[in-house]
Design an enzyme around this catalytic site. Structure first.
Site, PDB file in Angstrom:
ATOM      1  N   GLU A 173       0.772  -1.156  -0.226  1.00  0.00           N
ATOM      2  CA  GLU A 173      -0.046  -0.092   0.059  1.00  0.00           C
ATOM      3  C   GLU A 173       0.911   1.206  -0.097  1.00  0.00           C
ATOM      4  OE1 GLU A 173      -3.998  -1.484   1.894  1.00  0.00           O
ATOM      5  OE2 GLU A 173      -2.737  -0.281   3.249  1.00  0.00           O
ATOM      6  N   GLU A 365      -5.280  -8.283  -1.241  1.00  0.00           N
ATOM      7  CA  GLU A 365      -6.162  -8.202  -0.015  1.00  0.00           C
ATOM      8  C   GLU A 365      -7.618  -7.783  -0.169  1.00  0.00           C
ATOM      9  OE1 GLU A 365      -4.665  -5.666   3.090  1.00  0.00           O
ATOM     10  OE2 GLU A 365      -2.479  -5.741   2.485  1.00  0.00           O
TER      11      GLU A 365
HETATM   12  C1  BGP Z   1      -4.353  -3.017   4.788  1.00  0.00           C
HETATM   13  C2  BGP Z   1      -2.825  -3.296   5.247  1.00  0.00           C
HETATM   14  C3  BGP Z   1      -3.052  -4.594   6.096  1.00  0.00           C
HETATM   15  C4  BGP Z   1      -4.520  -5.190   6.840  1.00  0.00           C
HETATM   16  C5  BGP Z   1      -5.570  -4.555   6.217  1.00  0.00           C
HETATM   17  C6  BGP Z   1      -6.721  -4.697   7.234  1.00  0.00           C
HETATM   18  O1  BGP Z   1      -4.342  -1.630   5.067  1.00  0.00           O
HETATM   19  O2  BGP Z   1      -2.227  -3.686   4.065  1.00  0.00           O
HETATM   20  O3  BGP Z   1      -1.872  -4.960   6.800  1.00  0.00           O
HETATM   21  O4  BGP Z   1      -4.187  -5.364   8.167  1.00  0.00           O
HETATM   22  O5  BGP Z   1      -5.402  -3.530   5.676  1.00  0.00           O
HETATM   23  O6  BGP Z   1      -6.631  -3.681   8.062  1.00  0.00           O
HETATM   24  P1  BGP Z   1      -6.890  -3.700   9.587  1.00  0.00           P
HETATM   25  O7  BGP Z   1      -5.967  -4.857  10.128  1.00  0.00           O
HETATM   26  O8  BGP Z   1      -6.796  -2.190   9.947  1.00  0.00           O
HETATM   27  O9  BGP Z   1      -8.355  -4.145   9.803  1.00  0.00           O
END
Ligand code: BGP
Length: 471
Positions: A173, A365
């Site tokens: 990201e 993701e």
């Molecule tokens: C993204 C990141 C991850 C992650 C995911 C979910 O921004 O790349 O590392 O964890 O989001 O976010 P969160 O864990 O805050 O729910």
């Protein structure tokens, strides 16, 4: 016969990050990373040194249980697994000249396990894990010296693992840098915030480092395919007014510039205008310009939610969401953490990226963070997570639509395929997994793993190459 829009060879799997899964924060010579001093996630206060209330120090103990976890991924039929390498395991302070062999050996063991199960690795080189020393001594990515440290780190990885790992992502990201400078770029945040001049310079340094990594991969690991990784966020105009459309375009530009540079090899005109209007002059050398021309082989991205935007100052403001906010969209429902759920947005973003960049795309993701309840069904402990199945099903149906639209998609790795610590809130109760991990926000729990209902559902989706999805 049921048909599927997913092509043969489509890669199905899940994704994690070292700092959220491994634990073992100081074992086998690992140095501290910025995550080790972020006990409350992005917006909480940072600690001076690691404190026991930081759930990431133990994570879900994947450092010791990776074989068991990978066996569970294999049971679901994963053909790909995305994970990150902790920079501070390989170069504990970040500025050493020789890598830490014990750190490299750990990832050899992980790769052995993946190979045993025929799972393709997809490796993130830097996932919100800048060595803490680089943050404290150098000011993180604001400092040009980090390009050289990252280059050495990336070269070490390509030399060691380049023959075993085909797919690489340079920075997780990368477009979150301006929004979360400490987590994303190891940039200490003084009172009043980091000056924009420094933030944009840090962005430039990361873009150059990313392109250099691509160049090095071509030299030392010609089989490797290098991608960038961006946080995707489709943005809708709050109203049909032309001014709102311009507000959307401007917000979009702020996100798309990273992919534009990675795929076209130079800064676009709209970005130069932004810099001009902000009075920012970047230090860009001829060598930097040359480095940037090493464009990526594919574009990967995270997708969780969409947002709306408006030019009306009274309606502006920040909706909750994945790192960058916007205006809440009144037509959409949100998760318990305020992330607005929008499966159609995934089709839109796939089309937008494909039309714009004409590079293969990889969804690395996607998922729903939710509170789960461990229950007993037929004598087995499990979670009846129909809400997660619904979310993933609806998003995958839209991936199918995009495939029908002609978009080239390499694969899909759902986020947090096993429960891990949240990046934004540092909670364990914000769960994404197909596998439940018995560990709570107060740090108690056996760390035992249990298959959720979605585990069996996803195994079916993979086995049928998407034909079992409910349209
Ligand atoms: C993204 C990141 C991850 C992650 C995911 C979910 O921004 O790349 O590392 O964890 O989001 O976010 P969160 O864990 O805050 O729910």
């Amino acid at each position: 016969m049921t048909t599927t829009p997913f092509p043969d060879g489509f890669l199905w799997g899940g994704a994690t990050a070292a700092n959220q899964i491994e634990g073992a924060y100081d074992e086998d010579g690992k140095g501290y990373s910025v995550q080790d001093v972020m006990p409350r996630g992005i917006s909480g206060p940072r600690s001076e040194r690691p404190t026991p209330d930081n759930l990431k120090l133990v994570g879900i103990d994947h450092y010791h249980r990776y074989a068991e976890d990978i066996a569970l991924f294999a049971e679901m039929g994963f053909s790909v697994y995305r994970f990150s390498i902790a920079w501070s395991r390989i170069f504990p302070n970040g500025d050493e000249t020789e890598p830490n062999e014990a750190g490299l050996a750990f990832y050899d063991r992980v790769l052995d396990e993946l190979e045993k199960h025929g799972i393709e690795p997809l490796v993130t080189i830097s996932h919100y894990e800048t060595p803490l020393h680089l943050a404290e001594q150098y000011g993180g990515w604001t400092n040009r010296a980090l390009i050289g440290f990252y280059e050495r780190y990336a070269r070490t990885l390509f030399e060691r693992f380049g023959s075993r790992v085909k797919y690489w992502l340079t920075f997780n990201e990368i477009n979150s840098l301006l929004h979360a400078p400490f987590m994303s770029g190891g940039i200490p945040i003084p009172e009043g915030g980091v000056p924009e001049q420094q933030l944009y310079q840090a962005m430039h340094h990361e873009l150059v480092a990313s392109a250099r990594a691509t160049r090095i991969a071509r030299e030392v690991a010609p089989e490797a395919r290098v991608g960038c990784m961006v946080l995707s966020m489709p943005i809708y105009p709050l109203s049909p007014s032309p001014d709102d459309a311009v507000a959307v375009m401007t917000a979009d530009h702020g996100n798309l510039v990273y992919g534009d540079v990675h795929t076209r090899g130079a800064y676009p005109g709209y970005f130069l205008r932004t810099l001009r209007e902000k009075g920012i002059e970047l230090d860009i050398t001829d060598e930097d310009r040359d480095d940037l021309t090493n464009t990526v082989d594919f574009v990967s991205f995270s997708y969780y939610m969409s947002i709306a935007e408006t030019a009306d100052p009274e309606k502006r403001g920040s909706g909750e969401g994945n790192i960058m906010g916007g205006v809440p969209n009144p037509t959409l429902e949100a998760s318990e953490w305020g992330w607005q759920i929008d499966p159609v947005g995934l089709r839109l973003v796939l089309n937008q990226f494909w039309d714009r960049w004409q590079k293969p795309l990889f969804i690395v993701e996607n998922g729903l963070g939710a509170r789960d309840q461990l229950v007993e069904v037929d004598g087995e402990k499990t979670v009846v997570d129909d809400y997660r199945i619904q979310y993933l099903n609806d998003h995958l149906v839209q991936v199918g639509e995009a495939l029908e639209d002609g978009v080239d998609v390499l694969g899909y790795t759902s986020w947090g395929c096993i429960d891990i610590v949240s990046a934004s809130t540092a909670q364990l109760s914000k769960r994404y997994g197909f596998i439940y991990v018995d560990r709570d926000d107060d740090g108690t729990g056996s760390l035992d793993r249990y298959r959720k209902k979605s585990f069996h559902w996803y195994a079916d989706v993979i086995r049928t190459n998407g034909a079992s999805l409910t349209r």
